[in-house]
Design a protein around this motif. Structure first.
Motif, PDB file in Angstrom:
ATOM      1  N   CYS A 184     -69.053 -30.427  38.610  1.00 37.12           N
ATOM      2  CA  CYS A 184     -70.195 -31.283  38.942  1.00 37.12           C
ATOM      3  C   CYS A 184     -71.278 -31.248  37.864  1.00 37.12           C
ATOM      4  O   CYS A 184     -72.353 -31.829  38.033  1.00 37.12           O
ATOM      5  N   GLY A 204     -79.259 -31.308  39.632  1.00 37.79           N
ATOM      6  CA  GLY A 204     -78.416 -30.830  38.540  1.00 37.79           C
ATOM      7  C   GLY A 204     -78.670 -29.394  38.134  1.00 37.79           C
ATOM      8  O   GLY A 204     -78.027 -28.894  37.210  1.00 37.79           O
ATOM      9  N   TYR A 225     -78.275 -34.263  43.656  1.00 40.36           N
ATOM     10  CA  TYR A 225     -78.672 -35.322  42.729  1.00 40.36           C
ATOM     11  C   TYR A 225     -79.586 -36.375  43.358  1.00 40.36           C
ATOM     12  O   TYR A 225     -80.139 -37.217  42.648  1.00 40.36           O
ATOM     13  N   ASP A 226     -79.759 -36.321  44.698  1.00 38.68           N
ATOM     14  CA  ASP A 226     -80.648 -37.301  45.332  1.00 38.68           C
ATOM     15  C   ASP A 226     -82.039 -36.735  45.600  1.00 38.68           C
ATOM     16  O   ASP A 226     -82.849 -37.359  46.294  1.00 38.68           O
ATOM     17  N   GLU A 305     -70.968 -35.137  44.507  1.00 36.13           N
ATOM     18  CA  GLU A 305     -70.832 -36.347  43.698  1.00 36.13           C
ATOM     19  C   GLU A 305     -71.373 -37.573  44.422  1.00 36.13           C
ATOM     20  O   GLU A 305     -71.926 -38.483  43.789  1.00 36.13           O
ATOM     21  N   ARG A 308     -75.029 -38.457  43.948  1.00 37.12           N
ATOM     22  CA  ARG A 308     -75.444 -39.154  42.714  1.00 37.12           C
ATOM     23  C   ARG A 308     -75.750 -40.621  42.992  1.00 37.12           C
ATOM     24  O   ARG A 308     -76.557 -41.232  42.299  1.00 37.12           O
ATOM     25  N   ARG A 309     -75.110 -41.155  44.034  1.00 37.96           N
ATOM     26  CA  ARG A 309     -75.242 -42.578  44.306  1.00 37.96           C
ATOM     27  C   ARG A 309     -76.334 -42.881  45.313  1.00 37.96           C
ATOM     28  O   ARG A 309     -76.415 -43.963  45.812  1.00 37.96           O
TER      29      ARG A 309
END
Length: 309
Positions: A184, A204, A225-226, A305, A308-309
């Motif tokens: 990741c 991260g 990541y959010d 992962e 991230r979106r």
């Protein structure tokens, strides 16, 4: 506003199937490690036997424990003495029950602390192992040998199991952190204890070391990541009975505390290995603890992962 991504929730049937596979894997790994475990037990038993023999020699087979025991405490033989009482007591219990508040060998240079520790041990010696202390007769060589073997075996059993659990948990933590770094692309940084979100790891970032989150130790802490962060506990259980303590008591209590402190900004879970009762898994999940298994960290990677979106 788009809702946050969340880790996978498992059905009762899925948890039952996963628990069976995890138990089978645990048994297979233990069988493969049996020779190494036997060697480790043998080494610990030998060291414990020497410790017991030293205690017996110094105290004239425990007849003069109070008078001659101070040097034993300052030389580090408290673990041996703790194994001679009934029932045996942990370090934390000994601190309270003996009223010494310590197990540190240097502390027992204090005559009052030393006397309190020896008084507790003397008062609670296992007379089933040392019957001569009660009947007043001279112990035979076989009496001393039987008692010494029993104490050494008990110490070897406890220390080997403790080392196994500690080693397995450390491997779990390393595996999770390595996976996050390699798959990741997390950056390992030196972390610090925190109780407000602004001091949590950023997206991260992975805290590479032990961290207290809201005054409670977390094994793995990293920034999603959010913008949220995640705390994971690593737990190994060698039996379904033991799994309640490891998961439902230790891990779930921590996740509840983190949720209470940080709300939705903290995602909490447990990475498991070994034997866990499906009902305990279901209960932990219903309490808000997300579950992962170190035998396959793909679901953890997938969740990270998706953030991230």
């Amino acid at each position: 506003m788009k809702p946050f991504e969340m880790p996978r929730i498992y059905s009762e049937e899925e948890l039952t199937r996963i628990a069976a596979k995890a138990t089978q894997r645990f048994v297979e790994e233990r069988h493969a490690a049996e020779y190494a475990l036997a060697e480790q037990y043998h080494e610990v038993f030998a060291r414990a036997s020497m410790g017991v023999a030293h205690v017996m020699q110094v105290t004239d087979n425990l007849e003069h424990l109070r008078e001659k025991g101070t040097d034993l405490l300052t030389d580090g033989y408290l673990d041996t003495l703790r194994s001679m009482v009934r029932p045996t007591v942990s370090e934390d219990d000994f601190k309270n029950l003996s009223s010494t508040g310590t197990t540190g060998r240097t502390k027992f240079h204090d005559p009052e602390l030393s006397a309190a520790a020896l008084d507790y041990v003397q008062r609670n010696l296992n007379l089933d192992l040392f019957p001569w202390l009660e009947d007043g007769e001279e112990p035979s060589a076989s009496d001393i040998h039987a008692a010494s073997v029993s104490i050494a075996a008990l110490m070897a059993e406890q220390r080997t199991k403790t080392a196994m659990r500690g080693g397995a948990s450390h491997k779990q933590e390393s595996l999770v952190k390595d996976t996050l770094a390699e798959r990741c692309h997390y950056k390992r940084i030196v972390g610090a204890d925190f109780d407000i979100q602004m001091h949590a790891p950023r997206p991260g970032e992975l805290f590479d070391g032990e961290t207290k989150v809201a005054d409670t130790k977390a094994d793995v802490v990293f920034g999603l990541y959010d913008g949220r962060f995640m705390c994971l506990e690593c737990k190994v259980s060698n039996s379904e009975v033991n799994s309640f303590k490891r998961l439902n008591h230790e891990a779930v209590e921590k996740t509840k505390q983190w949720e209470s402190q940080f709300g939705k900004q903290c995602v909490s879970g447990a990475v498991l290995k070994g034997c866990f009762k499906p009902a305990n898994l279901l209960s932990a999940q219903e309490s808000g603890t997300f579950l992962f298994w170190s035998d396959s960290l793909d679901p953890l990677v997938d969740f990270v992962e998706r953030t991230r979106r």
